[in-house]
Design a protein around this motif. Structure first.
Motif, PDB file in Angstrom:
ATOM      1  N   UNK A   1       0.826  -1.208   0.000  1.00 18.73           N
ATOM      2  CA  UNK A   1       0.000   0.000   0.000  1.00 18.73           C
ATOM      3  C   UNK A   1       0.863   1.263   0.000  1.00 18.73           C
ATOM      4  N   UNK A   2       1.990   1.215   0.703  1.00 23.24           N
ATOM      5  CA  UNK A   2       2.916   2.346   0.693  1.00 23.24           C
ATOM      6  C   UNK A   2       3.432   2.604  -0.715  1.00 23.24           C
ATOM      7  N   UNK A   3       3.805   1.549  -1.415  1.00 21.16           N
ATOM      8  CA  UNK A   3       4.284   1.700  -2.791  1.00 21.16           C
ATOM      9  C   UNK A   3       3.189   2.232  -3.706  1.00 21.16           C
ATOM     10  N   UNK A   4       1.967   1.783  -3.478  1.00 20.44           N
ATOM     11  CA  UNK A   4       0.847   2.295  -4.271  1.00 20.44           C
ATOM     12  C   UNK A   4       0.694   3.799  -4.060  1.00 20.44           C
ATOM     13  N   UNK A   5       0.833   4.240  -2.814  1.00 22.65           N
ATOM     14  CA  UNK A   5       0.725   5.671  -2.524  1.00 22.65           C
ATOM     15  C   UNK A   5       1.879   6.445  -3.147  1.00 22.65           C
ATOM     16  N   UNK A   6       3.071   5.860  -3.116  1.00 25.19           N
ATOM     17  CA  UNK A   6       4.214   6.495  -3.787  1.00 25.19           C
ATOM     18  C   UNK A   6       3.888   6.765  -5.268  1.00 25.19           C
ATOM     19  N   UNK A   7       3.307   5.782  -5.925  1.00 27.37           N
ATOM     20  CA  UNK A   7       3.030   5.912  -7.357  1.00 27.37           C
ATOM     21  C   UNK A   7       1.970   6.974  -7.631  1.00 27.37           C
ATOM     22  N   UNK A   8       1.014   7.130  -6.713  1.00 27.88           N
ATOM     23  CA  UNK A   8      -0.104   8.044  -6.912  1.00 27.88           C
ATOM     24  C   UNK A   8       0.186   9.477  -6.486  1.00 27.88           C
TER      25      UNK A   8
ATOM     26  N   UNK B   1       9.649   5.725  -7.804  1.00 29.53           N
ATOM     27  CA  UNK B   1       8.507   4.924  -8.270  1.00 29.53           C
ATOM     28  C   UNK B   1       7.316   5.767  -8.710  1.00 29.53           C
ATOM     29  N   UNK B   2       7.395   7.081  -8.555  1.00 31.74           N
ATOM     30  CA  UNK B   2       6.278   7.956  -8.926  1.00 31.74           C
ATOM     31  C   UNK B   2       5.873   7.753 -10.386  1.00 31.74           C
ATOM     32  N   UNK B   3       4.567   7.628 -10.631  1.00 41.35           N
ATOM     33  CA  UNK B   3       4.080   7.422 -11.989  1.00 41.35           C
ATOM     34  C   UNK B   3       4.076   8.719 -12.799  1.00 41.35           C
ATOM     35  N   UNK B   4       3.559   9.782 -12.204  1.00 36.26           N
ATOM     36  CA  UNK B   4       3.363  10.995 -12.985  1.00 36.26           C
ATOM     37  C   UNK B   4       4.214  12.171 -12.562  1.00 36.26           C
ATOM     38  N   UNK B   5       5.164  11.941 -11.662  1.00 38.49           N
ATOM     39  CA  UNK B   5       5.955  13.044 -11.131  1.00 38.49           C
ATOM     40  C   UNK B   5       5.387  13.517  -9.810  1.00 38.49           C
ATOM     41  N   UNK B   6       6.247  13.761  -8.844  1.00 45.80           N
ATOM     42  CA  UNK B   6       5.809  14.090  -7.498  1.00 45.80           C
ATOM     43  C   UNK B   6       6.651  15.228  -6.950  1.00 45.80           C
ATOM     44  N   UNK B   7       6.020  16.265  -6.430  1.00 50.47           N
ATOM     45  CA  UNK B   7       6.734  17.355  -5.758  1.00 50.47           C
ATOM     46  C   UNK B   7       7.108  16.900  -4.353  1.00 50.47           C
ATOM     47  N   UNK B   8       8.362  17.090  -3.971  1.00 50.72           N
ATOM     48  CA  UNK B   8       8.863  16.644  -2.675  1.00 50.72           C
ATOM     49  C   UNK B   8       8.999  17.839  -1.736  1.00 50.72           C
TER      50      UNK B   8
END
Length: 476
Positions: free
Chosen positions: A368-375, A398-405
Motif C-alpha cells: 500500500x505504501x508503494x501504491x501511494x508512492x506511485x499516486x 517509483x512515482x508514476x506521474x511526477x511528485x513534488x517533494x
C-alpha cells in the motif's frame, strides 16, 4: 555452524535479517526483512565467508536460539550465515529500550523536553550497565567468529561500545562502525554525563573507521570528540560518509506487482474526485509513528492549508501512513494517539459526505505504501531530525506521474536533494502550509523534471554499493 575464527566479513546489528513467530503448536515461522544490510551482504557473493551477528528480539527468537544453538537455518535467512544471540531478556530491554531508544536516540534526534528530562539517576546507571553487557556480548561473539584480519562492520547507536571492546579482544581485526542516525552537536551531546559521553565516543573510536550518512553528522561527531575528549582525539580513526540511496531496481519491480495495483485501485476509490468530476490531488506521507518524524505538525500544516486556502477543500486528500513504532514506550503510545486525534479532528471539521480530508492508515502495509508512492502528487517528508530518510528518496523513484517533494532541511537526505525539493523548516507550520500550496500548484512538467533529477540523485549509492564501498574503504 562452521567452526569459530573463520569468517572474513562480519556484520553486527541489533536486528538481523530474519525474525520468528511461535504458534500455539510450538512451530516457528521465519520472516525475512530487507534493507541495505541484507542487500549488501548478498552483494559480496557466496564465495566470501560472511556472518551476520544479531540479537534475539522476542520470545520466538529466543526459542529459535535454544533449538538451533544460534546458528540459523540458511533456508530461513536466504542463504546467509546468521548467528543470533540469546541475550538475557531483561538485559536486552534495559539496553535497547532504556538506553538505545530512550537516551541515545533522544540525544541524537534532539527530542528531550529539557525542563523535565533527561534524568540521569541510579536507574539510568543500572540500565547503562545492561547496555555495556549487551555490547560485550556482541564483541565476544564477533571475536569468536572472525578469522585472522577479518573485516567487521558494526551498526548503529545500539552498539557504540562494541568497537573498542572488540579491539581489546582481537587487535588483528579491521573494524568499522556505521551510524544510521544523525549525530548531535556538542552542546546537546554533552547533556550526557561526562563519563558516559566519553565512553560512547571512545567506543566508536575503537574502530579503524567511523562512517556516517552525511558530512553534517560526521562533522558533528568529530566536534563532539574535540569537545569531550580533547583536540586530536579522533585522529586515529578514519571518518567516512556514505549516503545510503534507494534500491531502484527492486522498488520499480516491486511497485508494479499485482498486490500494489490492487491497493492503487482501493486508494483511488478512497481519494475520489472533485465535485466537478476531476481527480483529486494527493499529499502522501509514509512514516513510523516515531517522535522525530513530525507527523502531528505535518497534519497541522495541512489543516492550516484547508483553513487559509479554502480553494483546496474537496480538491486534495492527505494520505497519511503512520505505522505504530515502539509501542512498549508510553511516550510513543501517547504520540500515536495524538496523531489519530488530530487527523480525526481535521476530518470532523472539514470533511463532507463525499470527501475525507485525511485518510489515515496505521496498519503497516508495504504494498500500500508503494501504491501511494506511485499516486502521490506531493510527498511530505518533514522530520524534526533524521539520519537520512529513505522515503524522500523512494517516492521519486517509483512515482508514476511526477511528485513534488516537500522536504525538511533537517533530514539527512536534504544534503543531496535540496535543489529539486521544496524546503521547509519542520517547526514552522505557516512555512509548511505555504510549501504544500506551492507543491500542489506545481505544473506537471516542472514536477516531472524535478522528479527525474531527484530519482537520479536518490539512487546514486544503492544499498549493495553502499555496503561494498564501506567494506572497500575498511580494507584499503
Amino acid at each position: 555452524m562452521a567452526s569459530p575464527h573463520t569468517a572474513s566479513v562480519l556484520v553486527a546489528s541489533n536486528r538481523g535479517p530474519v525474525s520468528y513467530t511461535l504458534d500455539e503448536r510450538g512451530e516457528l515461522t521465519a520472516k525475512r526483512g530487507g534493507g541495505g544490510l541484507v542487500s549488501g551482504l548478498s552483494a559480496i557473493g557466496p564465495d566470501t565467508d560472511a556472518v551476520w551477528i544479531c540479537s534475539a528480539l522476542n520470545d520466538a527468537d529466543r526459542e529459535t536460539v535454544r533449538r538451533t544453538g544460534g546458528a540459523l537455518d540458511p533456508a530461513d535467512t536466504g542463504g546467509q550465515r546468521v548467528r543470533m544471540l540469546d541475550i538475557d531478556a531483561r538485559v536486552h530491554a534495559d539496553a535497547y529500550n532504556g538506553i538505545a531508544n530512550s537516551v541515545l536516540w533522544f540525544v541524537h534526534h534532539m527530542l528531550y523536553q529539557t525542563p523535565l528530562e533527561p534524568v540521569f539517576d541510579a536507574a539510568f546507571r543500572r540500565q547503562w550497565k545492561a547496555y555495556e553487557e549487551y555490547n560485550r556480548a556482541f564483541a565476544e561473539a564477533l571475536a569468536q567468529e572472525a578469522g585472522q584480519g577479518a573485516a567487521v562492520l558494526i551498526q548503529d547507536y545500539h552498539l557504540t561500545l562494541a568497537p573498542l571492546m572488540l579491539r581489546g579482544l582481537r587487535p588483528d581485526l579491521r573494524i568499522g562502525h556505521f551510524s544510521h542516525t544523525p549525530w548531535a552537536p556538542p552542546e546537546y551531546f554533552r547533556m550526557l554525563p561526562d563519563d558516559i559521553a566519553a565512553q560512547v565516543l571512545g567506543g566508536i573510536l575503537g574502530a579503524d573507521r567511523a562512517a556516517f550518512l552525511t558530512q553534517r553528522w560526521a562533522d558533528a561527531f568529530t566536534e563532539c570528540c574535540h569537545a569531550v575528549l580533547g583536540p586530536g582525539s579522533a585522529s586515529g580513526t578514519r571518518i567516512g560518509v556514505h549516503g545510503l540511496g534507494a534500491d531502484a531496481d527492486f522498488l520499480r519491480w516491486r511497485a508494479h506487482q499485482p498486490d500494489v495495483n490492487e491497493r492503487m485501485a482501493a486508494l483511488r476509490q478512497q481519494i475520489g474526485t472533485t465535485p466537478d468530476g476531476r481527480p483529486r490531488k494527493t499529499i502522501v506521507r509514509v512514516d513510523r509513528t516515531e517522535l522525530s518524524k513530525n507527523i502531528v505538525r505535518g497534519l497541522l500544516a495541512y489543516e492550516e492549508l484547508l483553513e487559509s486556502r479554502p480553494e483546496w477543500r474537496e480538491r486534495v486528500v492527505h494520505i497519511a501512513f503512520a505505522y505504530p513504532s515502539r509501542q512498549d514506550l508510553a511516550v510513543y503510545r501517547d504520540y500515536t494517539a495524538e496523531v489519530e486525534r488530530v487527523a480525526t479532528e481535521i476530518n470532523s471539521r472539514y470533511g463532507t459526505a463525499d470527501w475525507t480530508p485525511v485518510e489515515l492508515h496505521v496498519k503497516d502495509d508495504f504494498a500500500r505504501s508503494l501504491a501511494a508512492y506511485r499516486l502521490a502528487d506531493v510527498a511530505l517528508v518533514n522530520p524534526i531530525r533524521d539520519g537520512m530518510n529513505l522515503v524522500a528518496k523512494e517516492v521519486p523513484v517509483v512515482s508514476d506521474g511526477g511528485c513534488a517533494l516537500v522536504l525538511s532541511r533537517e533530514a539527512g537526505a536534504f544534503e543531496e536533494l535540496a535543489e529539486d525539493a521544496v524546503p521547509v523548516n519542520p517547526y514552522d507550520i505557516g512555512g509548511m502550509t505555504a510549501a504544500l500550496h506551492q507543491a500542489l500548484s506545481m505544473g506537471p512538467g516542472e514536477r516531472a523534471e524535478r522528479t527525474k533529477r531527484l530519482a537520479a540523485q536518490a539512487t546514486a549509492l544503492p544499498p549493495a554499493r553502499w555496503f561494498l564501498e564501506q567494506l572497500a574503504a575498511l580494507e584499503g
